[in-house]
Design a protein around this motif. Structure first.
Motif, mmCIF file in Angstrom:
data_model
loop_
_atom_site.group_PDB
_atom_site.id
_atom_site.type_symbol
_atom_site.label_atom_id
_atom_site.label_comp_id
_atom_site.label_asym_id
_atom_site.label_seq_id
_atom_site.Cartn_x
_atom_site.Cartn_y
_atom_site.Cartn_z
ATOM 1 N N ILE A 67 14.129 36.843 0.832
ATOM 2 C CA ILE A 67 15.529 36.626 1.256
ATOM 3 C C ILE A 67 15.392 35.264 2.179
ATOM 4 C CG2 ILE A 67 17.310 37.494 2.963
ATOM 5 C CD1 ILE A 67 16.543 40.239 1.970
ATOM 6 N N GLN A 68 16.318 34.295 2.106
ATOM 7 C CA GLN A 68 16.419 33.233 3.084
ATOM 8 C C GLN A 68 17.676 33.234 3.748
ATOM 9 O OE1 GLN A 68 14.903 29.473 1.928
ATOM 10 N NE2 GLN A 68 16.907 28.388 2.461
ATOM 11 N N ILE A 69 17.540 33.410 5.110
ATOM 12 C CA ILE A 69 18.685 33.150 6.037
ATOM 13 C C ILE A 69 18.634 31.642 6.311
ATOM 14 C CG2 ILE A 69 19.914 33.727 8.092
ATOM 15 C CD1 ILE A 69 19.592 36.000 5.782
ATOM 16 N N GLY A 70 19.558 30.933 5.941
ATOM 17 C CA GLY A 70 19.378 29.467 5.847
ATOM 18 C C GLY A 70 19.891 28.710 6.827
ATOM 19 N N GLU A 71 19.845 27.330 6.622
ATOM 20 C CA GLU A 71 20.449 26.521 7.713
ATOM 21 C C GLU A 71 22.100 26.725 8.017
ATOM 22 O OE1 GLU A 71 20.336 22.227 7.345
ATOM 23 O OE2 GLU A 71 18.181 22.390 7.155
ATOM 24 N N GLY A 72 22.298 26.812 9.259
ATOM 25 C CA GLY A 72 23.692 27.029 9.588
ATOM 26 C C GLY A 72 24.135 28.371 9.606
ATOM 27 N N THR A 73 23.236 29.473 9.279
ATOM 28 C CA THR A 73 23.577 30.946 9.092
ATOM 29 C C THR A 73 23.114 31.783 10.388
ATOM 30 O OG1 THR A 73 23.430 30.703 6.762
ATOM 31 C CG2 THR A 73 23.509 33.036 7.947
ATOM 32 N N GLY A 74 24.322 32.598 10.992
ATOM 33 C CA GLY A 74 23.894 33.400 11.942
ATOM 34 C C GLY A 74 23.627 35.050 11.582
ATOM 35 N N GLY A 75 23.869 35.708 12.386
ATOM 36 C CA GLY A 75 24.322 37.210 11.921
ATOM 37 C C GLY A 75 23.182 38.089 11.885
ATOM 38 N N LYS A 76 23.265 39.015 10.943
ATOM 39 C CA LYS A 76 22.266 39.999 10.835
ATOM 40 C C LYS A 76 21.811 40.124 9.564
ATOM 41 C CE LYS A 76 25.042 42.756 13.870
ATOM 42 N NZ LYS A 76 25.674 44.163 14.338
ATOM 43 N N CYS A 77 20.539 40.638 9.441
ATOM 44 C CA CYS A 77 19.673 40.921 8.154
ATOM 45 C C CYS A 77 18.903 42.329 8.495
ATOM 46 C CB CYS A 77 18.705 39.665 7.710
ATOM 47 S SG CYS A 77 17.862 40.243 6.337
ATOM 48 N N TYR A 78 19.357 43.342 7.808
ATOM 49 C CA TYR A 78 18.701 44.533 8.096
ATOM 50 C C TYR A 78 18.727 45.518 6.800
ATOM 51 C CZ TYR A 78 23.694 45.841 8.666
ATOM 52 O OH TYR A 78 25.131 46.119 8.467
ATOM 53 N N ASN A 79 17.908 46.436 7.026
ATOM 54 C CA ASN A 79 17.881 47.715 5.993
ATOM 55 C C ASN A 79 17.727 47.064 4.502
ATOM 56 O OD1 ASN A 79 18.700 48.968 8.286
ATOM 57 N ND2 ASN A 79 20.088 50.503 7.398
ATOM 58 N N ASN A 80 16.924 46.120 4.594
ATOM 59 C CA ASN A 80 16.433 45.530 2.979
ATOM 60 C C ASN A 80 15.294 46.080 2.873
ATOM 61 O OD1 ASN A 80 18.853 43.793 2.495
ATOM 62 N ND2 ASN A 80 18.300 42.869 4.523
ATOM 63 N N LEU A 81 14.996 45.966 1.333
ATOM 64 C CA LEU A 81 13.473 46.233 0.969
ATOM 65 C C LEU A 81 13.036 45.033 0.057
ATOM 66 C CD1 LEU A 81 11.105 47.711 -0.001
ATOM 67 C CD2 LEU A 81 12.246 49.090 -1.703
ATOM 68 N N VAL A 82 12.137 44.430 0.671
ATOM 69 C CA VAL A 82 11.553 43.168 -0.174
ATOM 70 C C VAL A 82 10.293 43.497 -0.613
ATOM 71 C CG1 VAL A 82 11.232 40.762 0.136
ATOM 72 C CG2 VAL A 82 13.334 41.841 1.353
ATOM 73 N N LYS A 83 9.988 43.439 -1.740
ATOM 74 C CA LYS A 83 8.779 43.298 -2.333
ATOM 75 C C LYS A 83 8.004 42.467 -3.067
ATOM 76 C CE LYS A 83 7.705 47.630 -3.889
ATOM 77 N NZ LYS A 83 7.762 49.025 -4.729
ATOM 78 N N ASN A 84 6.988 42.329 -3.170
ATOM 79 C CA ASN A 84 6.067 41.153 -4.060
ATOM 80 C C ASN A 84 6.790 40.032 -3.989
ATOM 81 O OD1 ASN A 84 4.727 43.488 -4.594
ATOM 82 N ND2 ASN A 84 5.936 43.919 -6.128
ATOM 83 N N ALA A 85 7.048 39.352 -2.697
ATOM 84 C CA ALA A 85 7.585 38.012 -2.701
ATOM 85 C C ALA A 85 6.499 37.026 -2.899
ATOM 86 C CB ALA A 85 8.535 37.652 -1.714
ATOM 87 N N PRO A 86 6.193 36.198 -3.634
ATOM 88 C CA PRO A 86 5.015 35.287 -3.720
ATOM 89 C C PRO A 86 5.059 34.100 -2.357
ATOM 90 C CG PRO A 86 6.202 35.037 -5.736
ATOM 91 C CD PRO A 86 7.285 35.817 -4.902
ATOM 92 N N GLY A 87 6.096 33.961 -1.639
ATOM 93 C CA GLY A 87 6.085 33.310 -0.402
ATOM 94 C C GLY A 87 6.340 34.192 0.657
ATOM 95 N N ASN A 88 7.245 33.853 1.415
ATOM 96 C CA ASN A 88 7.581 34.891 2.836
ATOM 97 C C ASN A 88 8.574 36.030 2.147
ATOM 98 O OD1 ASN A 88 6.302 32.715 4.824
ATOM 99 N ND2 ASN A 88 7.784 31.552 3.820
ATOM 100 N N GLY A 89 8.246 37.108 2.848
ATOM 101 C CA GLY A 89 9.164 38.220 2.571
ATOM 102 C C GLY A 89 10.848 37.700 3.204
ATOM 103 N N ILE A 90 10.807 37.538 4.256
ATOM 104 C CA ILE A 90 11.959 36.936 4.935
ATOM 105 C C ILE A 90 11.818 35.615 5.557
ATOM 106 C CG2 ILE A 90 14.158 37.295 6.465
ATOM 107 C CD1 ILE A 90 13.819 40.288 5.890
ATOM 108 N N ILE A 91 12.512 34.696 5.312
ATOM 109 C CA ILE A 91 12.655 33.305 6.044
ATOM 110 C C ILE A 91 13.727 33.054 6.859
ATOM 111 C CG2 ILE A 91 13.072 32.062 3.878
ATOM 112 C CD1 ILE A 91 11.314 29.659 4.880
ATOM 113 N N VAL A 92 13.820 32.677 8.073
ATOM 114 C CA VAL A 92 14.810 32.687 8.839
ATOM 115 C C VAL A 92 14.946 31.175 9.372
ATOM 116 C CG1 VAL A 92 15.813 33.354 10.967
ATOM 117 C CG2 VAL A 92 14.605 35.059 9.340
ATOM 118 N N LEU A 93 15.876 30.424 8.933
ATOM 119 C CA LEU A 93 16.174 29.181 9.550
ATOM 120 C C LEU A 93 17.576 28.967 10.352
ATOM 121 C CD1 LEU A 93 15.126 27.298 5.924
ATOM 122 C CD2 LEU A 93 13.516 27.879 7.759
ATOM 123 N N GLY A 94 18.145 30.018 10.683
ATOM 124 C CA GLY A 94 19.271 30.241 11.016
ATOM 125 C C GLY A 94 19.892 29.423 12.395
#
Length: 456
Positions: free
Chosen positions: A282-309
């Motif tokens: 999951i990418q929370i990209g540029e210009g994005t605020g808010g909430k990221c919650y209750n997600n299941l992230v499996k087997n991402a080759p990169g970062n599970g969650i990346i936050v650039l917000g």
């Protein structure tokens, strides 16, 4: 609306250019009155008397310029080619409803075609694949460079119960990229009320969900100069399944207010990224605020969650498993806000660090009540340098997943057993708004908060 009836509505009906080379006759749909009952959460308790039209298999587009608000557009079951909806405008109180009728509708087209399902200059509408209660995903979009694309100044829409697969690029895209037409630029157009839920997106060449522009700060350099992408307000992406995406499973950019990404399952994203760094969960990209919650992230080759917000970002109650890089990676780019908050996440078996922070311009990074186990680098929480401001407490760091005492970790049953060392070992995180766990159970259930995404 300009015309309260359908008498002046004319739809040009042509045979799909993607599959046929002849044209059908020009037709004007008849006005009908019907009753529609859907399973949508906003409509399930209502029975609405409405105008309706039916899109025939030979039609490849519908121009809704003269459709009154509240019209239901039925798409009958069967296999058909791509569909374009243009100039469809409902109201907030009476949106246009696009719904399947009589079973599953499959939109099938070549992966080299521009799209499988597209809206152009549409507002206040709902695309609902719940017209037949026996079919979970009543709309099935197979192929197209972009499976579903909501662009050309489209706004205020909901998409649910849709399956999107085998797209060349994104599965579901929602944005209007800025051009030299000032109407597309920030300050002139705002996409808002984007609700995407209960969809199944898989086997995409690019992102599963791609909402908002990725270059919020710098925009695009065009012949007319630098143009900035539009803002996105009130985005809700929830209860979706994303599997085997070429790039990120979910990517959100430019969502400046009211963004929530929650209750999604993202498995095996980033399988064939177009460039380095596009293989995250999951990418929370540029210009994005808010909430990221209750997600299941499996087997991402990169970062599970990346936050650039924006820096008003809360990331909590997520399970992030088997990431090929970091469990969570935080970077400060266009980041005017006060805080990145990483609270009550469970991060297991990341190949690099558990949580890595390059977020030097953020006034404070908060890391509380997280489980970080089996980090490949041996470092659970890493600051890129001393310039990263950090508040950290009550994090469980270890090397043995079995010691956490989940009910059945191998089967993704993350309830805690009574012997878990996580129980009552956390800090009170109600000040951060974390009052429920991954399963929706109230926190705390005992004398204190538990560590990690689930409460005993």
């Amino acid at each position: 609306m300009k015309n309260p009836t359908l008498n002046c509505f004319a739809a040009v009906i042509v045979m799909s250019a993607f599959t046929m080379c002849t044209k059908s006759e020009f037709k004007t749909p008849k006005k009908t009155s019907s009753v529609v009952q859907t399973n949508d959460t906003n409509l399930s308790s209502q029975t609405l008397a409405v105008n309706s039209i039916t899109v025939q298999p030979s039609q490849w587009y519908v121009d809704g310029t003269n459709l009154p608000a509240g019209t239901v557009i039925y798409i009958p079951a069967g296999t058909r080619s791509s569909l374009l909806l243009k100039n469809i405008t409902g109201t907030a109180a009476s949106p246009i409803i696009i719904i399947n009728k009589g079973g599953k509708v499959t939109f099938s087209t070549s992966v080299t075609a521009s799209y499988g399902f597209k809206t152009q200059n549409c507002r206040y509408f709902k695309i609902l694949g719940n017209g037949d209660p026996s079919v979970e995903y009543g709309f099935n979009v197979n192929g197209g460079n972009i499976g579903m694309t909501m662009d050309d100044l489209s706004s205020d829409f909901e998409i649910s119960n849709v399956e999107v697969r085998n797209s060349g690029f994104a599965g579901i895209m929602a944005k209007t990229d800025p051009t030299c037409d000032v109407a597309t630029q920030r300050g002139h157009f705002t996409m808002q009320n984007v609700i995407l839920h209960n969809n199944y997106v898989h086997k995409t060449g690019g992102e599963g969900f791609y909402v908002g522009n990725s270059f919020y700060a710098d925009g695009r350099s065009l012949s007319c100069g630098t143009v900035l992408p539009h803002d996105v307000i009130n985005v809700k992406i929830y209860n979706n399944r994303i599997d085997s995406a070429g790039c990120e499973g979910i990517q959100v950019g430019a969502a400046i207010l009211g963004c929530e990404v929650y209750n999604n399952t993202v498995t095996s994203p980033g399988l064939s990224p177009f460039a380095s760094g596009q293989n995250n969960g999951i990418q929370i990209g540029e210009g994005t605020g808010g909430k990221c919650y209750n997600n299941l992230v499996k087997n991402a080759p990169g970062n599970g969650i990346i936050v650039l917000g924006l820096g008003d970002n809360q990331v909590y109650n997520n399970f992030i498993l088997n990431s090929g890089a970091n469990g969570i990676f935080a970077d400060s780019r266009y980041t005017p806000g006060p805080n990145f908050q990483f609270v009550n996440n469970t991060i297991i078996s990341s190949a690099a660090d558990g949580i890595k922070m390059n977020s030097t311009t953020i006034p404070m990074n908060t890391v509380i009540n997280n489980i970080i186990v089996q980090s490949g680098s041996g470092t659970a929480i890493r600051k890129i340098n001393s310039g990263v401001k950090l508040t950290a407490s009550n994090n469980y760091i270890g090397n043995d997943t079995n010691a956490l005492n989940f009910a059945n970790y191998a089967a993704d049953d993350f309830h805690l057993l009574s012997t878990s060392p996580l129980i009552n070992a956390g800090a009170n995180t109600s000040v951060y708004g974390v009052t429920l766990d991954y399963y929706g159970k109230a926190r705390p259930s005992g004398t204190a908060y538990d560590i990690g995404a689930t409460e005993y």
